[in-house]
Design a protein around this motif. Structure first.
Motif, PDB file in Angstrom:
ATOM      1  N   TRP A  56     -17.934 -10.553 -28.874  1.00 16.25           N
ATOM      2  CA  TRP A  56     -17.858  -9.917 -30.188  1.00 16.25           C
ATOM      3  C   TRP A  56     -16.576  -9.105 -30.388  1.00 16.25           C
ATOM      4  N   ILE A  57     -15.852  -8.848 -29.318  1.00 17.23           N
ATOM      5  CA  ILE A  57     -14.721  -7.923 -29.389  1.00 17.23           C
ATOM      6  C   ILE A  57     -13.590  -8.424 -30.289  1.00 17.23           C
ATOM      7  N   PRO A  58     -13.170  -9.699 -30.220  1.00 20.65           N
ATOM      8  CA  PRO A  58     -12.071 -10.124 -31.102  1.00 20.65           C
ATOM      9  C   PRO A  58     -12.367  -9.908 -32.580  1.00 20.65           C
ATOM     10  N   PHE A  59     -13.605 -10.190 -33.006  1.00 18.13           N
ATOM     11  CA  PHE A  59     -13.929  -9.973 -34.419  1.00 18.13           C
ATOM     12  C   PHE A  59     -13.834  -8.498 -34.778  1.00 18.13           C
ATOM     13  N   SER A  64      -6.692  -2.141 -32.470  1.00 14.95           N
ATOM     14  CA  SER A  64      -6.637  -3.121 -31.380  1.00 14.95           C
ATOM     15  C   SER A  64      -5.693  -2.664 -30.280  1.00 14.95           C
ATOM     16  N   GLU A  65      -4.661  -1.920 -30.650  1.00 13.92           N
ATOM     17  CA  GLU A  65      -3.707  -1.433 -29.654  1.00 13.92           C
ATOM     18  C   GLU A  65      -4.292  -0.270 -28.857  1.00 13.92           C
ATOM     19  N   TYR A  66      -5.111   0.557 -29.509  1.00 16.14           N
ATOM     20  CA  TYR A  66      -5.824   1.594 -28.755  1.00 16.14           C
ATOM     21  C   TYR A  66      -6.807   0.953 -27.781  1.00 16.14           C
ATOM     22  N   PHE A  67      -7.489  -0.082 -28.234  1.00 11.27           N
ATOM     23  CA  PHE A  67      -8.404  -0.791 -27.341  1.00 11.27           C
ATOM     24  C   PHE A  67      -7.648  -1.303 -26.116  1.00 11.27           C
ATOM     25  N   ILE A  90     -10.061 -14.875 -23.919  1.00 10.53           N
ATOM     26  CA  ILE A  90      -9.464 -13.874 -23.036  1.00 10.53           C
ATOM     27  C   ILE A  90      -8.187 -13.302 -23.625  1.00 10.53           C
ATOM     28  N   ASP A  91      -7.349 -14.175 -24.194  1.00  5.15           N
ATOM     29  CA  ASP A  91      -6.080 -13.688 -24.742  1.00  5.15           C
ATOM     30  C   ASP A  91      -6.288 -12.814 -25.973  1.00  5.15           C
ATOM     31  N   LYS A  92      -7.414 -12.976 -26.686  1.00  6.09           N
ATOM     32  CA  LYS A  92      -7.706 -12.161 -27.866  1.00  6.09           C
ATOM     33  C   LYS A  92      -8.301 -10.801 -27.477  1.00  6.09           C
ATOM     34  N   ILE A  93      -8.883 -10.743 -26.289  1.00  2.36           N
ATOM     35  CA  ILE A  93      -9.478  -9.491 -25.805  1.00  2.36           C
ATOM     36  C   ILE A  93      -8.468  -8.723 -24.963  1.00  2.36           C
ATOM     37  N   GLY A  94      -7.771  -9.463 -24.098  1.00  2.00           N
ATOM     38  CA  GLY A  94      -6.808  -8.867 -23.184  1.00  2.00           C
ATOM     39  C   GLY A  94      -7.286  -9.003 -21.760  1.00  2.00           C
ATOM     40  N   VAL A  95      -6.551  -9.748 -20.948  1.00  2.00           N
ATOM     41  CA  VAL A  95      -6.981  -9.992 -19.576  1.00  2.00           C
ATOM     42  C   VAL A  95      -7.078  -8.698 -18.775  1.00  2.00           C
ATOM     43  N   ASP A  96      -6.309  -7.697 -19.158  1.00  2.00           N
ATOM     44  CA  ASP A  96      -6.333  -6.428 -18.430  1.00  2.00           C
ATOM     45  C   ASP A  96      -7.520  -5.548 -18.811  1.00  2.00           C
ATOM     46  N   ASN A  97      -8.306  -5.976 -19.792  1.00  2.00           N
ATOM     47  CA  ASN A  97      -9.399  -5.145 -20.311  1.00  2.00           C
ATOM     48  C   ASN A  97     -10.787  -5.690 -19.990  1.00  2.00           C
ATOM     49  N   ILE A  98     -10.866  -6.744 -19.194  1.00  2.12           N
ATOM     50  CA  ILE A  98     -12.147  -7.409 -18.929  1.00  2.12           C
ATOM     51  C   ILE A  98     -12.579  -7.177 -17.488  1.00  2.12           C
ATOM     52  N   LEU A  99     -13.839  -6.803 -17.327  1.00  2.00           N
ATOM     53  CA  LEU A  99     -14.464  -6.634 -16.015  1.00  2.00           C
ATOM     54  C   LEU A  99     -15.636  -7.607 -15.902  1.00  2.00           C
ATOM     55  N   PHE A 100     -15.941  -8.013 -14.677  1.00  2.00           N
ATOM     56  CA  PHE A 100     -17.094  -8.887 -14.435  1.00  2.00           C
ATOM     57  C   PHE A 100     -18.239  -8.069 -13.843  1.00  2.00           C
ATOM     58  N   GLU A 101     -19.457  -8.416 -14.225  1.00  2.00           N
ATOM     59  CA  GLU A 101     -20.647  -7.738 -13.706  1.00  2.00           C
ATOM     60  C   GLU A 101     -21.746  -8.761 -13.463  1.00  2.00           C
TER      61      GLU A 101
END
Length: 391
Positions: free
Chosen positions: A274-277, A303-306, A325-336
């Motif tokens: 849901w993050i890109p939207f 989006s830049e603050y995010f 991934i490119d719309k969210i940012g690879v540096d902002n994603i964690l796996f759980e």
């Protein structure tokens, strides 16, 4: 090549039955959460007077049950749910080096303690939980990552607890993303500045775990009666994922990220699709409504603050990891994995979901999402040669 390939950014520890009763002062012992065995032989958490909190087994279905048919007793649960040594053994089997740990009984934002209606008792219960979590993590403090629950209803006490727990090894702060639901100021109110200041000073990320705010529309009797229990639970699950989107929406407009440029927030167990939207919609509205003219302190787009300040966790999704991934940012994603909850990934499904979502990614991208981002955020010490040799 290491056998450990994952740092798991969201798991839960099923609290032991005597967690509070064995640690509370004598005059509080009858009022703290406790486990009883009900008429059906089910272990249940209750408060004073028999007020029900939840079935203990509801937090530990992985490999041993479902939401519909959870384990009835601790003996029926996966031992890794409540025993640290068993958890480490399971982690070794799965190639998971570290797990970030969240609570159950006190609520995903410590909000259940409000039901105690006694500030001293509420604070004591939070402190007891944090001390117990520290003890639990001591089985291997490199690999079991405690997150501090806070008495958010008292910001001064919350800051004191954050500092106390940071000194004994905690790596983050658990906070509700909707303090206004509990009659407290909005995130953007200066009331919370001491908490933000402490988080920045101590370099601790702040977690908005799903289910920490408004749950009034959850498994209400009317919905269960009309839709059925499992349909109502399915709706609730998705509702609280999206509610974190509303909390993110509020955070990005609160001014907190502009005033505290080094602060970090984590949207936990909410997913990422849901993050890109949300970001695209916020940027569109932000520019269209000339928000920066009203608030010149906003020196960048939402989006830049995010991108600078916020992380989000995913587990079951297959579409978002492959396409967004490119719309969210690879540096902002964690796996759980959310182990050992009803919606968790368990056993073979962990690696099947990873493969299905990330198989088309470059190894550097996989490494960041499964390991690097969490290692940096939580300052995780990786395995030694001796750790590898033991397996």
């Amino acid at each position: 090549m290491s056998i450990y390939t994952i740092i798991d950014a969201d798991t839960h520890v099923t609290e032991t039955p005597d967690l509070w009763t064995s640690r509370a002062p004598a005059h509080m012992r009858d009022s703290v959460p406790r486990v009883i065995t009900d008429s059906r032989g089910t272990h249940r958490w209750v408060l004073a007077g028999g007020r029900n909190l939840a079935s203990a087994g509801m937090t530990a279905t992985a490999g041993r049950g479902t939401f519909k048919n959870p384990p009835k007793t601790y003996e029926e649960m996966h031992p890794g749910a409540y025993d640290a040594k068993a958890r480490l053994k399971y982690m070794d089997q799965m190639g998971i080096w570290a797990m970030v740990m969240y609570p159950n009984v006190g609520g995903f934002g410590a909000q259940q303690f409000l039901k105690l209606n006694d500030p001293e008792l509420m604070l004591t219960c939070v402190q007891i939980y944090n001390d117990w979590q520290t003890e639990w993590a001591s089985a291997d403090s490199r690999r079991l990552i405690p997150i501090t629950s806070i008495p958010f209803w008292d910001v001064a006490a919350a800051v004191t607890e954050v500092r106390r727990c940071a000194a004994i090894g905690h790596k983050g702060i658990l906070f509700t993303g909707e303090p206004q639901y509990y009659g407290l100021p909005l995130l953007g109110d200066k009331h919370w500045s001491p908490l933000w200041e402490a988080a920045v000073e101590l370099d601790l990320p702040i977690s908005f775990h799903i289910g920490s705010g408004d749950m009034a529309e959850g498994l209400v009797k009317e919905r269960v009666a009309t839709y059925g229990k499992m349909a109502a639970f399915t709706e609730l699950a998705v509702d609280i994922f999206l509610r974190n989107g509303l909390q993110l929406n509020d955070l990005l407009m609160s001014g907190v990220l502009a005033r505290f440029p080094k602060i970090k927030f984590v949207s936990v167990e909410s997913g990422i699709g849901w993050i890109p939207f949300v970001l695209e919609a916020m940027d569109y509205q932000f520019k269209g409504n000339s928000v920066a003219e009203e608030h010149p302190e906003f020196d960048r787009l939402p989006s830049e603050y995010f991108a600078r300040n916020v992380y989000a966790c995913y587990w079951f999704e297959q579409t978002a990891p492959r396409r967004l991934i490119d719309k969210i940012g690879v540096d902002n994603i964690l796996f759980e994995t959310d182990f050992p909850h009803p919606t968790s990934l368990y056993g073979d499904e962990v690696h099947a979901r990873i493969k299905g979502g990330l198989s088309d990614c470059e190894e550097s991208v996989r490494r960041k999402i499964l390991w690097g981002n969490a290692q940096k955020l939580y300052k995780v010490t990786g395995p030694s040669a001796d750790d590898e040799a033991k397996l």
